[in-house]
Motif scaffolding. Structure first.
Motif, PDB file in Angstrom:
ATOM      1  N   GLU A   1      29.201  91.867  53.219  1.00  0.00           N
ATOM      2  CA  GLU A   1      30.318  92.074  52.294  1.00  0.00           C
ATOM      3  C   GLU A   1      31.053  93.372  52.607  1.00  0.00           C
ATOM      4  O   GLU A   1      32.286  93.435  52.534  1.00  0.00           O
ATOM      5  CB  GLU A   1      29.799  92.085  50.856  1.00  0.00           C
ATOM      6  N   LEU A   2      30.282  94.407  52.971  1.00  0.00           N
ATOM      7  CA  LEU A   2      30.911  95.677  53.342  1.00  0.00           C
ATOM      8  C   LEU A   2      31.747  95.519  54.606  1.00  0.00           C
ATOM      9  O   LEU A   2      32.894  96.005  54.678  1.00  0.00           O
ATOM     10  CB  LEU A   2      29.826  96.738  53.546  1.00  0.00           C
ATOM     11  N   ASP A   3      31.172  94.822  55.600  1.00  0.00           N
ATOM     12  CA  ASP A   3      31.928  94.591  56.841  1.00  0.00           C
ATOM     13  C   ASP A   3      33.186  93.781  56.568  1.00  0.00           C
ATOM     14  O   ASP A   3      34.265  94.064  57.126  1.00  0.00           O
ATOM     15  CB  ASP A   3      31.049  93.859  57.860  1.00  0.00           C
ATOM     16  N   LEU A   4      33.056  92.758  55.712  1.00  0.00           N
ATOM     17  CA  LEU A   4      34.220  91.928  55.383  1.00  0.00           C
ATOM     18  C   LEU A   4      35.272  92.742  54.653  1.00  0.00           C
ATOM     19  O   LEU A   4      36.480  92.614  54.933  1.00  0.00           O
ATOM     20  CB  LEU A   4      33.771  90.745  54.520  1.00  0.00           C
TER      21      LEU A   4
ATOM     22  N   SER B   1      36.976  94.900  57.123  1.00  0.00           N
ATOM     23  CA  SER B   1      37.885  94.108  57.948  1.00  0.00           C
ATOM     24  C   SER B   1      39.162  93.774  57.189  1.00  0.00           C
ATOM     25  O   SER B   1      40.270  93.850  57.746  1.00  0.00           O
ATOM     26  CB  SER B   1      37.185  92.816  58.388  1.00  0.00           C
ATOM     27  N   ASN B   2      38.995  93.412  55.897  1.00  0.00           N
ATOM     28  CA  ASN B   2      40.177  93.113  55.087  1.00  0.00           C
ATOM     29  C   ASN B   2      41.060  94.343  54.921  1.00  0.00           C
ATOM     30  O   ASN B   2      42.296  94.254  54.974  1.00  0.00           O
ATOM     31  CB  ASN B   2      39.751  92.583  53.715  1.00  0.00           C
ATOM     32  N   ASP B   3      40.416  95.503  54.710  1.00  0.00           N
ATOM     33  CA  ASP B   3      41.190  96.748  54.593  1.00  0.00           C
ATOM     34  C   ASP B   3      41.943  97.047  55.888  1.00  0.00           C
ATOM     35  O   ASP B   3      43.109  97.478  55.858  1.00  0.00           O
ATOM     36  CB  ASP B   3      40.255  97.909  54.246  1.00  0.00           C
ATOM     37  N   ASN B   4      41.264  96.832  57.008  1.00  0.00           N
ATOM     38  CA  ASN B   4      41.911  97.087  58.298  1.00  0.00           C
ATOM     39  C   ASN B   4      43.085  96.138  58.532  1.00  0.00           C
ATOM     40  O   ASN B   4      44.141  96.540  59.042  1.00  0.00           O
ATOM     41  CB  ASN B   4      40.895  96.948  59.430  1.00  0.00           C
ATOM     42  N   LEU B   5      42.871  94.864  58.144  1.00  0.00           N
ATOM     43  CA  LEU B   5      43.965  93.897  58.289  1.00  0.00           C
ATOM     44  C   LEU B   5      45.146  94.268  57.408  1.00  0.00           C
ATOM     45  O   LEU B   5      46.313  94.170  57.820  1.00  0.00           O
ATOM     46  CB  LEU B   5      43.466  92.491  57.946  1.00  0.00           C
TER      47      LEU B   5
END
Length: 390
Positions: free
Chosen positions: A259-262, A265-269
């Motif tokens: 969940e942290l990685d996701l 990733s969402n923040d980066n996107l």
């Protein structure tokens, strides 16, 4: 099957001794175990004030045997007849007595006492719900010691090659007897033979309560099985719960990490998307400002720079200043017809001359003095705006 039954045979036995002197009983008890039997170690019994105290000391889960001695117990030898009990009690009812009998096939050595003698003690034992596996009395059980014996305690006991020879009361009894190199009391010898009988069995020694206590022994084996299997089952369940707990925690950690990685990733996107939008807006701003033409910019800067008097110090020059404040998600608007200049001058006359000179440029539509403020000394700060022709 015999091996399976032996597994659940008690490995220890608590023998409670009721030693009667008149109507009062002295209570003693000892615990005999397979380890002590292997070492041929027999501890002397300890004194207790009550059956409650015995049970509190040894616990309710132990196997118990009640043995009665003293003035209330009679011992006789008799012929091996079916009605030997009637001959022993004479005018009494055999049902009122408890018999402990050793049988060599020809003669009997019997010890017996009235059931009423121990009724209150049996009631206490029943209330405590302990496992009472047998009741016996007297010294007749000592004939189980060996094929041949000859010693004296309160009674003279003689047995030769498995056959009873004498079981007579002595006027002056002895407290201990020498047996296998050790001086032992009657209680210690009784504990030894009763435990051996529980472990190995001895069909020559019987009790009139055999049926009752045979059921009690079966119940105790079932209790031991339930306790062992139950403990094993609880252990398995506990281990399963512990393993499941750690496995669940491991899965939760993995889920949390994913969940942290996701989320990252969402923040980066989202950040990339915002940067792309910002890039597009800035490119549009540059294109709309016309600053892509280096000749256009340098032309105005060169013309203004040529006309600056020596006594005027320029501090800031804004080509096409931004209109209003810049805000997120709002299109940036610039004034493409204005140049804003700020600086300081030695006097207003010098500034007026400079404004008049620039106002003569064909590309200047008008010049507006926005701010003029005296500072320390003879200097003054000013801000002016040049409006360009369309």
């Amino acid at each position: 099957m015999q091996l399976f039954n032996n597994i659940w045979t008690p490995r220890s036995l608590v023998i409670i001794f009721l030693r009667f002197k008149g109507n009062e009983a002295e209570i003693l008890a000892l615990k005999y175990t397979t380890k002590k039997a292997a070492k041929d170690q027999i501890d002397p019994p300890k004194h207790f004030d009550s059956i409650d105290e015995v049970v509190a000391h040894f616990g309710k889960s132990a196997a118990y045997h009640l043995h009665v001695t003293g003035s209330g117990v009679l011992s006789r030898m008799a012929d091996n007849l079916s009605n030997y009990q009637d001959d022993l009690v004479i005018n009494g009812d055999p049902e009122d007595f408890i018999f402990s009998t050793y049988d060599d096939g020809v003669s009997l050595a019997a010890s017996f006492f009235r059931r009423a003698l121990i009724e209150k003690h049996l009631e206490v034992i029943e209330e405590k719900k302990v496992h009472l596996l047998g009741v016996s009395g007297g010294l007749s059980c000592l004939f189980m010691l060996n094929e041949s014996i000859d010693f004296a305690l309160d009674y003279q006991l003689v047995k030769e090659e498995g056959m009873l020879k004498s079981f007579q009361r002595l006027e002056e009894g002895k407290d201990k007897v020498l047996w296998e190199g050790k001086h032992l009391t009657a209680d210690q010898l009784i504990a030894k033979v009763l435990f051996h009988r529980l472990q190995k069995g001895d069909e020559q020694f019987t009790s009139s309560q055999e049926e009752v206590h045979s059921a009690a022994q079966t119940n105790y084996r079932q209790f031991s099985q339930f306790r062992t299997y139950g403990l094993a089952l609880l252990t398995v369940i506990f281990l399963a719960l512990v393993i499941n707990y750690f496995y669940q925690n491991q899965l939760n950690d993995k889920v949390a990490q994913l969940e942290l990685d996701l989320s990252m990733s969402n923040d980066n996107l989202s950040l990339l998307d915002r940067l792309d939008q910002e890039k597009i807006r800035k490119e549009q701003l540059v294109m709309s400002a016309g600053v892509t033409s280096t000749r256009f910019l340098t032309y105005y800067l060169d013309e203004i720079g040529r006309t600056v008097p020596e006594k005027i110090n320029l501090q800031e020059l804004e080509m096409f200043p931004v209109e209003g404040k810049m805000k997120n998600k709002r299109k940036v608007e610039i004034d493409e017809t204005a140049i804003r200049i700020s600086g300081n001058t030695a006097g207003n006359e010098i500034l007026d001359d400079w404004i008049e000179r620039m106002d003569r440029f064909e590309w200047v539509k008008g010049i507006e003095l926005i701010n003029y403020m005296k500072t320390e000394g003879n200097r003054s700060d000013f801000i002016l705006t040049i409006t360009l022709t369309a």
